[in-house]
Design an enzyme around this catalytic site. Structure first.
Site, short mmCIF file in Angstrom:
data_model
loop_
_atom_site.label_atom_id
_atom_site.label_comp_id
_atom_site.label_asym_id
_atom_site.label_seq_id
_atom_site.Cartn_x
_atom_site.Cartn_y
_atom_site.Cartn_z
N ARG A 96 35.11 50.12 36.57
CA ARG A 96 35.30 48.73 37.06
C ARG A 96 33.96 48.01 37.22
O ARG A 96 33.90 46.85 37.62
CB ARG A 96 36.02 48.73 38.41
CG ARG A 96 37.43 49.27 38.33
CD ARG A 96 38.15 49.14 39.67
NE ARG A 96 39.24 50.10 39.76
CZ ARG A 96 40.46 49.91 39.27
NH1 ARG A 96 40.78 48.77 38.69
NH2 ARG A 96 41.38 50.84 39.38
N HIS A 146 37.65 44.41 32.45
CA HIS A 146 36.86 45.55 31.98
C HIS A 146 37.13 45.90 30.52
O HIS A 146 36.51 46.82 29.99
CB HIS A 146 37.15 46.77 32.87
CG HIS A 146 37.27 46.43 34.33
ND1 HIS A 146 36.22 45.92 35.05
CD2 HIS A 146 38.33 46.47 35.19
CE1 HIS A 146 36.62 45.69 36.30
NE2 HIS A 146 37.90 46.01 36.40
N ASN A 184 40.84 35.55 37.87
CA ASN A 184 40.79 36.98 38.21
C ASN A 184 41.48 37.68 37.04
O ASN A 184 42.70 37.74 36.99
CB ASN A 184 41.50 37.27 39.52
CG ASN A 184 41.40 38.75 39.89
OD1 ASN A 184 40.99 39.58 39.05
ND2 ASN A 184 41.75 39.09 41.11
N TYR A 210 44.01 45.53 48.26
CA TYR A 210 44.18 44.12 47.91
C TYR A 210 44.76 43.25 49.04
O TYR A 210 44.88 42.04 48.86
CB TYR A 210 45.07 44.01 46.67
CG TYR A 210 44.46 44.70 45.46
CD1 TYR A 210 43.27 44.23 44.89
CD2 TYR A 210 45.05 45.83 44.90
CE1 TYR A 210 42.70 44.86 43.80
CE2 TYR A 210 44.48 46.48 43.80
CZ TYR A 210 43.30 45.99 43.26
OH TYR A 210 42.72 46.62 42.19
N ARG A 254 51.17 45.83 46.34
CA ARG A 254 50.43 46.80 45.53
C ARG A 254 49.14 47.20 46.25
O ARG A 254 48.30 46.34 46.53
CB ARG A 254 50.10 46.12 44.20
CG ARG A 254 49.06 46.80 43.37
CD ARG A 254 48.45 45.79 42.39
NE ARG A 254 47.52 46.43 41.50
CZ ARG A 254 46.51 45.82 40.92
NH1 ARG A 254 46.30 44.53 41.13
NH2 ARG A 254 45.71 46.46 40.12
N PRO A 300 46.88 40.77 35.00
CA PRO A 300 47.99 41.72 35.16
C PRO A 300 48.05 42.38 36.53
O PRO A 300 47.01 42.69 37.13
CB PRO A 300 47.72 42.77 34.07
CG PRO A 300 46.29 42.60 33.70
CD PRO A 300 45.97 41.15 33.92
N ASN A 301 49.27 42.57 36.97
CA ASN A 301 49.62 43.25 38.23
C ASN A 301 49.36 42.40 39.47
O ASN A 301 49.75 42.81 40.57
CB ASN A 301 48.88 44.61 38.35
CG ASN A 301 49.23 45.54 37.22
OD1 ASN A 301 50.42 45.80 36.97
ND2 ASN A 301 48.25 46.00 36.47
N GLU A 357 34.58 33.75 38.22
CA GLU A 357 35.33 35.01 38.16
C GLU A 357 35.52 35.53 39.59
O GLU A 357 34.55 35.60 40.35
CB GLU A 357 34.50 36.00 37.33
CG GLU A 357 35.07 37.40 37.25
CD GLU A 357 34.14 38.34 36.45
OE1 GLU A 357 33.14 37.85 35.84
OE2 GLU A 357 34.39 39.54 36.46
N HIS A 374 37.19 38.61 42.08
CA HIS A 374 37.85 39.90 42.32
C HIS A 374 38.10 40.04 43.81
O HIS A 374 37.18 39.81 44.61
CB HIS A 374 37.01 41.07 41.81
CG HIS A 374 36.76 40.96 40.34
ND1 HIS A 374 37.75 41.23 39.42
CD2 HIS A 374 35.68 40.55 39.64
CE1 HIS A 374 37.26 41.01 38.21
NE2 HIS A 374 36.02 40.58 38.32
#
Ligand code: DQA
Length: 147
Positions: A114, A83, A77, A25, A20, A12-13, A101, A103
């Site tokens: 987080r 979380h 991701n 990011y 954002r 999401p996002n 995974e 991030h």
């Protein structure tokens, strides 16, 4: 036999990547990330499928689909679902290939909520804090380990 396949899943996002919180990011968009991954994959003779969703169930469906479509590895991701989502962990536990995974930010340098990842209990590798380069690092590792 066809080309080996990797599936990339964004939670999401992440559709808002580039606009954002760019201080966290970065300025690259999701299309930039996916196009760069596709270029690397293509050069190495890999098939790649990239998917983003803001919905937990859609990500789970995509993991289920990866079980059946010849995907050798998933780069994921899970964003905030990292979380919170036992359901995504369970789906990944039903997938037999490799799981990396990723991030973009260093989650361990951020708020304590987080610091815990359900997905890390399944992941073969975890990359955090390398920015969007983390996805390329994950793809390169997969390509190297699956030949
Ligand atoms: C993220 C980190 C998560 O904590 C956050 O909810 C995200 C993105 C990252 O890529 O750094 O949405 O997964």
């Amino acid at each position: 036999m066809g080309q080996p396949k990797v599936t990339v899943l964004h939670g999401p996002n992440l559709n808002l990547l580039g606009v954002r919180q760019p201080d966290v990011y970065g300025y690259e968009t999701l299309d930039d990330v996916n196009n760069a991954l596709a270029e690397t994959a293509e050069k190495q003779g890999w098939d790649i499928s990239c998917f983003q969703s803001n919905h937990e169930g859609e990500l789970i469906d995509a993991i289920h689909a990866a079980r059946l479509d010849g995907t050798l590895a998933i780069i994921i991701n899970p964003a905030a679902y990292t979380h919170t989502s036992v359901a995504i962990l369970d789906a990944l536990n039903a997938f037999e290939g490799r799981v990396i995974e990723v991030h973009i930010s260093n989650v361990h340098k951020r708020e304590s909520f987080r610091h815990h990842s359900y997905v890390s209990q399944r992941a073969d590798g975890v990359i955090a804090g390398l920015g969007t380069e983390g996805y390329q690092a994950a793809l390169n590792a997969i390509i190297k380990s699956c030949v």
